[in-house]
Design a protein around this motif. Sequence first.
Motif, PDB file in Angstrom:
ATOM      1  N   SER A  37       0.823  -1.146  -0.109  1.00  0.00           N
ATOM      2  CA  SER A  37      -0.073   0.002   0.115  1.00  0.00           C
ATOM      3  C   SER A  37       0.801   1.462   0.082  1.00  0.00           C
ATOM      4  N   TYR A  38       0.461   2.169  -0.729  1.00  0.00           N
ATOM      5  CA  TYR A  38       1.149   3.420  -0.910  1.00  0.00           C
ATOM      6  C   TYR A  38       0.880   4.327   0.500  1.00  0.00           C
ATOM      7  N   LEU A  39      -0.391   4.132   0.905  1.00  0.00           N
ATOM      8  CA  LEU A  39      -0.585   5.137   2.358  1.00  0.00           C
ATOM      9  C   LEU A  39      -1.173   3.934   3.179  1.00  0.00           C
ATOM     10  N   TYR A  40      -0.597   4.177   4.421  1.00  0.00           N
ATOM     11  CA  TYR A  40      -1.100   3.248   5.453  1.00  0.00           C
ATOM     12  C   TYR A  40      -1.187   4.100   6.899  1.00  0.00           C
ATOM     13  N   LYS A  41      -2.431   4.381   7.294  1.00  0.00           N
ATOM     14  CA  LYS A  41      -2.815   5.299   8.259  1.00  0.00           C
ATOM     15  C   LYS A  41      -2.971   4.363   9.485  1.00  0.00           C
ATOM     16  N   PRO A  42      -2.698   5.077  10.820  1.00  0.00           N
ATOM     17  CA  PRO A  42      -3.053   4.109  12.036  1.00  0.00           C
ATOM     18  C   PRO A  42      -4.356   4.616  12.521  1.00  0.00           C
ATOM     19  N   ASP A  43      -5.335   4.759  11.631  1.00  0.00           N
ATOM     20  CA  ASP A  43      -6.619   5.063  11.972  1.00  0.00           C
ATOM     21  C   ASP A  43      -7.560   3.795  12.299  1.00  0.00           C
ATOM     22  N   ILE A  67       5.111  -1.102   2.487  1.00  0.00           N
ATOM     23  CA  ILE A  67       4.556   0.188   2.204  1.00  0.00           C
ATOM     24  C   ILE A  67       5.431   1.273   1.802  1.00  0.00           C
ATOM     25  N   ASP A  68       5.129   2.214   1.397  1.00  0.00           N
ATOM     26  CA  ASP A  68       5.676   3.161   0.724  1.00  0.00           C
ATOM     27  C   ASP A  68       6.563   4.026   1.643  1.00  0.00           C
ATOM     28  N   PHE A  92       9.583  -0.558   4.395  1.00  0.00           N
ATOM     29  CA  PHE A  92       9.437   0.683   3.512  1.00  0.00           C
ATOM     30  C   PHE A  92      10.077   0.831   2.316  1.00  0.00           C
ATOM     31  N   PHE A  93       9.372   0.983   1.114  1.00  0.00           N
ATOM     32  CA  PHE A  93       9.853   0.861  -0.126  1.00  0.00           C
ATOM     33  C   PHE A  93      10.569   2.169  -0.142  1.00  0.00           C
ATOM     34  N   ARG A  94      11.932   2.344  -0.384  1.00  0.00           N
ATOM     35  CA  ARG A  94      12.542   3.624  -0.621  1.00  0.00           C
ATOM     36  C   ARG A  94      12.162   4.554   0.539  1.00  0.00           C
ATOM     37  N   PRO A  95      12.787   4.168   1.680  1.00  0.00           N
ATOM     38  CA  PRO A  95      12.320   5.187   3.242  1.00  0.00           C
ATOM     39  C   PRO A  95      13.129   6.360   2.951  1.00  0.00           C
ATOM     40  N   LEU A 107      11.087  10.365  -6.677  1.00  0.00           N
ATOM     41  CA  LEU A 107       9.827  10.379  -7.295  1.00  0.00           C
ATOM     42  C   LEU A 107       9.513   8.797  -7.520  1.00  0.00           C
ATOM     43  N   ARG A 108      10.385   8.135  -7.616  1.00  0.00           N
ATOM     44  CA  ARG A 108      10.071   6.592  -7.948  1.00  0.00           C
ATOM     45  C   ARG A 108       9.406   5.871  -6.882  1.00  0.00           C
ATOM     46  N   ARG A 109       8.146   6.089  -6.369  1.00  0.00           N
ATOM     47  CA  ARG A 109       7.413   5.432  -5.509  1.00  0.00           C
ATOM     48  C   ARG A 109       6.794   4.489  -5.669  1.00  0.00           C
ATOM     49  N   MET A 110       6.477   3.628  -4.777  1.00  0.00           N
ATOM     50  CA  MET A 110       5.484   2.295  -4.745  1.00  0.00           C
ATOM     51  C   MET A 110       4.069   2.698  -4.616  1.00  0.00           C
ATOM     52  N   HIS A 111       3.560   2.808  -5.509  1.00  0.00           N
ATOM     53  CA  HIS A 111       2.207   3.642  -5.450  1.00  0.00           C
ATOM     54  C   HIS A 111       1.003   2.217  -5.623  1.00  0.00           C
TER      55      HIS A 111
END
Length: 386
Positions: A37-43, A67-68, A92-95, A107-111
């Motif tokens: 997942s690109y975003l991972y929130k603690p909600d 996660i990204d 974490f992908f590319r921390p 800019l090369r993110r894991m989306h």
Amino acid sequence: MQWYSGNQLALLRSGTEYFPALLTALNAARHEIFLESYLYKPDKIGRQVSAALMRAARRGVSVQLLIDGFGARDLPPAFRESLAKAGVRLLFFRPEHSSFAINRQRLRRMHRKLVSIDGQLGFVGGINILEDHDGPDLAPRYDYALALRGPLTRQIRAAAAALWQQTCWSQFKMEWHRLPRRGTLPAPCGDIKAKLVKRDNLRHRRAIESAYLDAINKARQEVVIANAYFLPGISLRHALVTAAKRGVKVVILLQGRIDQALLHYATRVLYGPLLAAGVTIHEYTIGFMHAKVAVIDREWLTVGSSNIDPFSLLTAREANIVAMDKTLAEALRTDIQLHIDQHATTVHIHHVKRARWWQRALPWLAYQLVRGLMGLTGYGKREYRE
């Protein structure tokens, strides 16, 4: 990328349908889980998914959570520690090491939003791990995912495993590099022909864009696109305009509310040429839209993580499912049309022509800024030269 027959695909509409299906699958996992997942929130949603992952790890399931490093950089240390103590392998992908570093590689993110469970069940779509309620006066975030069974799930597992192992290698996590042996190969269980289309920065740089171009160029009746962040390059713009001019009905549903301001205004530069060619444009207005889907000629469809913008098409790792199935395509098309009819406003050519000078200048400036930034990074010079 290879087509696979004999698949069963189920359309999941927004988090309302996706998260219950995902949690049920996580709780039933027996051998292994890959979740990207690109975003991972603690909600609330993040806690529920994390609890399911930790339960799985405690009962002996091999759990890999990728996660990204930018999108999920604010995940609290205590949250990470809880996952680790339960046995969840978190990478974490590319921390991010510095918030101020100037490097085009950032800019090369894991989306991607991709899940593989026991090599038998997969989820692919645009839905991150976070609650889909953006405010009390807004509708839940509008998005899609697919649940898949059948031979294609082998490719989903392979894609997740390959990226996991690559990330392990780059971060010297060699003890996590070794993965359990694959279980029983997934058997045919449906009649849908589909393929996984990935975008990366090696062999598949333009794979998703090429899939769109091929389908649009072959369209004979209708092209329906719902995409939250829409700033296509010259090739895709030309394909859409050409399709409309040869009599194909081209309908595009876009984000109406301001989410990413620069892209929001830059996109408006394209309205005039598209509308003049006969393309119909609608803006989703009752909440935030996050969908990345399309239906062409009521048979070809795609659902995934890739927007039609420079970030997704030129730099990020993305994953889309492309399928050929009239029933599934009609279900997706019907749902898009429902949102157009009930939750969107139509943009007309006179809205563009009669706009005040500053309403025309702002999109132009935003588009030039996007082009300038892309020039500085060296991405997309050919596709965004005008």
